[in-house]
Enzyme design. Structure first.
Site, PDB file in Angstrom:
ATOM      1  CG  ASN A 238       0.398   1.570 -12.666  1.00 10.63           C
ATOM      2  OD1 ASN A 238       0.097   2.018 -13.775  1.00 10.63           O
ATOM      3  ND2 ASN A 238      -0.451   0.817 -11.961  1.00 10.63           N
TER       4      ASN A 238
ATOM      5  CE  LYS B 174      -2.025  10.446 -12.136  1.00  8.96           C
ATOM      6  NZ  LYS B 174      -1.285   9.235 -11.768  1.00  8.96           N
TER       7      LYS B 174
ATOM      8  CG  ASP C  93      -1.905   1.106   1.232  1.00 12.33           C
ATOM      9  OD1 ASP C  93      -1.646   2.132   0.560  1.00 12.33           O
ATOM     10  OD2 ASP C  93      -2.954   0.968   1.876  1.00 12.33           O
TER      11      ASP C  93
ATOM     12  CB  SER D  92      -2.826  11.799 -16.342  1.00 14.14           C
ATOM     13  OG  SER D  92      -3.904  12.166 -17.181  1.00 14.14           O
TER      14      SER D  92
HETATM   15  P1  NAP Z   1      -7.140   1.200 -12.078  1.00 18.55           P
HETATM   16  O1  NAP Z   1      -7.545   0.058 -12.938  1.00 18.55           O
HETATM   17  O2  NAP Z   1      -8.151   1.877 -11.212  1.00 18.55           O
HETATM   18  O3  NAP Z   1      -5.914   0.702 -11.193  1.00 18.55           O
HETATM   19  C1  NAP Z   1      -5.348   1.515 -10.212  1.00 18.55           C
HETATM   20  C2  NAP Z   1      -4.404   0.672  -9.388  1.00 18.55           C
HETATM   21  O4  NAP Z   1      -3.831   1.508  -8.363  1.00 18.55           O
HETATM   22  C3  NAP Z   1      -5.120  -0.486  -8.665  1.00 18.55           C
HETATM   23  O5  NAP Z   1      -4.268  -1.613  -8.629  1.00 18.55           O
HETATM   24  C4  NAP Z   1      -5.300   0.077  -7.264  1.00 18.55           C
HETATM   25  O6  NAP Z   1      -5.419  -0.914  -6.258  1.00 18.55           O
HETATM   26  C5  NAP Z   1      -3.986   0.816  -7.136  1.00 18.55           C
HETATM   27  N1  NAP Z   1      -3.945   1.704  -5.976  1.00 18.55           N
HETATM   28  C6  NAP Z   1      -4.720   2.750  -5.660  1.00 18.55           C
HETATM   29  N2  NAP Z   1      -4.363   3.254  -4.471  1.00 18.55           N
HETATM   30  C7  NAP Z   1      -3.308   2.507  -4.028  1.00 18.55           C
HETATM   31  C8  NAP Z   1      -2.509   2.500  -2.870  1.00 18.55           C
HETATM   32  N3  NAP Z   1      -2.691   3.370  -1.871  1.00 18.55           N
HETATM   33  N4  NAP Z   1      -1.511   1.584  -2.772  1.00 18.55           N
HETATM   34  C9  NAP Z   1      -1.302   0.683  -3.746  1.00 18.55           C
HETATM   35  N5  NAP Z   1      -2.048   0.611  -4.856  1.00 18.55           N
HETATM   36  C10 NAP Z   1      -3.041   1.507  -4.981  1.00 18.55           C
HETATM   37  O7  NAP Z   1      -6.517   2.389 -12.929  1.00 18.55           O
HETATM   38  P2  NAP Z   1      -5.533   2.420 -14.200  1.00 18.55           P
HETATM   39  O8  NAP Z   1      -6.296   3.084 -15.271  1.00 18.55           O
HETATM   40  O9  NAP Z   1      -4.910   1.103 -14.435  1.00 18.55           O
HETATM   41  O10 NAP Z   1      -4.457   3.471 -13.666  1.00 18.55           O
HETATM   42  C11 NAP Z   1      -3.076   3.200 -13.539  1.00 18.55           C
HETATM   43  C12 NAP Z   1      -2.326   4.536 -13.573  1.00 18.55           C
HETATM   44  O11 NAP Z   1      -2.528   5.150 -14.860  1.00 18.55           O
HETATM   45  C13 NAP Z   1      -2.816   5.553 -12.543  1.00 18.55           C
HETATM   46  O12 NAP Z   1      -1.722   6.240 -11.990  1.00 18.55           O
HETATM   47  C14 NAP Z   1      -3.663   6.514 -13.369  1.00 18.55           C
HETATM   48  O13 NAP Z   1      -3.736   7.805 -12.789  1.00 18.55           O
HETATM   49  C15 NAP Z   1      -2.925   6.507 -14.691  1.00 18.55           C
HETATM   50  N6  NAP Z   1      -3.715   6.925 -15.856  1.00 18.55           N
HETATM   51  C16 NAP Z   1      -4.792   6.179 -16.255  1.00 18.55           C
HETATM   52  C17 NAP Z   1      -5.517   6.605 -17.378  1.00 18.55           C
HETATM   53  C18 NAP Z   1      -6.684   5.824 -17.900  1.00 18.55           C
HETATM   54  O14 NAP Z   1      -7.324   6.288 -18.855  1.00 18.55           O
HETATM   55  N7  NAP Z   1      -7.020   4.652 -17.370  1.00 18.55           N
HETATM   56  C19 NAP Z   1      -5.137   7.766 -18.064  1.00 18.55           C
HETATM   57  C20 NAP Z   1      -4.028   8.486 -17.617  1.00 18.55           C
HETATM   58  C21 NAP Z   1      -3.326   8.041 -16.508  1.00 18.55           C
HETATM   59  P3  NAP Z   1      -6.885  -1.533  -5.830  1.00 18.55           P
HETATM   60  O15 NAP Z   1      -7.229  -2.562  -6.860  1.00 18.55           O
HETATM   61  O16 NAP Z   1      -6.613  -2.097  -4.478  1.00 18.55           O
HETATM   62  O17 NAP Z   1      -7.855  -0.380  -5.822  1.00 18.55           O
END
Ligand code: NAP
Length: 244
Positions: free
Chosen positions: A88, A171, A61, A144
């Site tokens: 990430n 970000k 975490d 992002s």
């Molecule tokens: P996601 O499917 O919601 O996954 C987010 C991950 O972060 C999950 O594994 C979540 O764990 C974990 N997390 C959140 N808080 C945490 C903590 N305190 N300690 C450890 N893990 C934690 O989102 P995603 O789209 O894959 O996002 C991954 C990254 O890409 C993020 O940084 C996001 O801001 C960035 N991003 C995403 C997009 C997009 O369109 N999807 C666009 C730009 C940037 P849990 O499963 O336990 O919740």
């Protein structure tokens, strides 16, 4: 010291983090999946192992200082180095385009910054000694395009109407860390860059996103495996620079 490359990816139990782990693992890199819920991390590791990937999960975490310390101790003892750190893990708890600068709560701001900014700094600082033991340390801060101040300030840009203060500012702050740390690490073998994955179908990105997770992981993977001539201190999407 391990002769294979070792990568730690936070928030790797699902979404872009898990797919990044898969793509790096398929290159023969040993994968440590960081997951705040260890059972979800272990499920993901089991899946990757079935695909022939050398993967293990740790409870990680990123807002928990003792999880960070335990991870440094474990990876130090088992591998003696860390080659790739991917910050990430991320949260977004506001509607995109919510235009909430006058109303967003301090609680939302603090919680978002805790995960998206403060923890990325803390994790990176904690792993720097192990990253310095690598021949080619690579740090990827998963940012992002919504962190781009230039594009937010430019009428007509693709994100001009997509304002959500806590997430966007967290970000932007993460991008500042990339630039500052890259400057401090000049002359070392470590490179640090910010990645914009794209708008990707995940729990965060929602089904409305145009990109699948396979393409969404490509920018993280590319920045994690840059050669010695690759950039440091940049902000990229699929090899193309993004305005700060
Ligand atoms: P996601 O499917 O919601 O996954 C987010 C991950 O972060 C999950 O594994 C979540 O764990 C974990 N997390 C959140 N808080 C945490 C903590 N305190 N300690 C450890 N893990 C934690 O989102 P995603 O789209 O894959 O996002 C991954 C990254 O890409 C993020 O940084 C996001 O801001 C960035 N991003 C995403 C997009 C997009 O369109 N999807 C666009 C730009 C940037 P849990 O499963 O336990 O919740």
């Amino acid at each position: 010291m391990s002769t294979k490359k070792v990568a730690l990816i936070s928030g790797a139990n699902k979404g872009i983090g898990l797919e990044t782990a898969r793509q790096l693992g398929k290159q023969g890199i040993t994968i440590i999946l960081g997951a705040r819920d260890l059972s979800k991390g272990e499920q993901a590791a089991t899946q990757l192992k079935k695909e022939g990937i050398d993967a293990q999960a740790i409870k990680f975490d990123v807002v928990n200082a003792s999880d960070i310390k335990a991870a440094v101790d474990k990876i130090g003892k088992e591998f003696g180095k860390l080659d790739i750190l991917i910050n990430n893990a991320g949260v977004m708890s506001e509607p995109i385009g919510g235009n909430n600068s006058s109303t967003v709560s301090e609680d939302t701001l603090r919680k978002t910054f805790d995960t998206n900014f403060f923890s990325a700094v803390a994790v990176t600082q904690a792993f720097l000694l192990l990253l310095k033991k690598s021949d080619a340390g690579r740090i990827v801060n998963v940012s992002s395009i919504l962190g781009s101040l230039t594009l937010h300030a430019t009428e007509g840009s693709p994100i001009y109407e997509a304002k959500a203060l806590a997430y966007d500012a967290s970000k932007s702050a993460l991008n500042a860390f990339t630039v500052h740390l890259a400057h401090e690490l000049k002359g070392t073998r470590i490179k640090v860059n910010s990645a914009h994955p794209g708008w990707v179908k995940t729990d965060m990105g929602t089904d409305a996103a145009p990109m699948n997770v396979v393409d969404g992981a490509k920018t993280e993977v590319e920045l994690a495996t840059l050669g010695p001539d690759g950039p440091s201190g940049g902000f990229f999407h699929m090899g193309e620079p993004i305005s700060w």
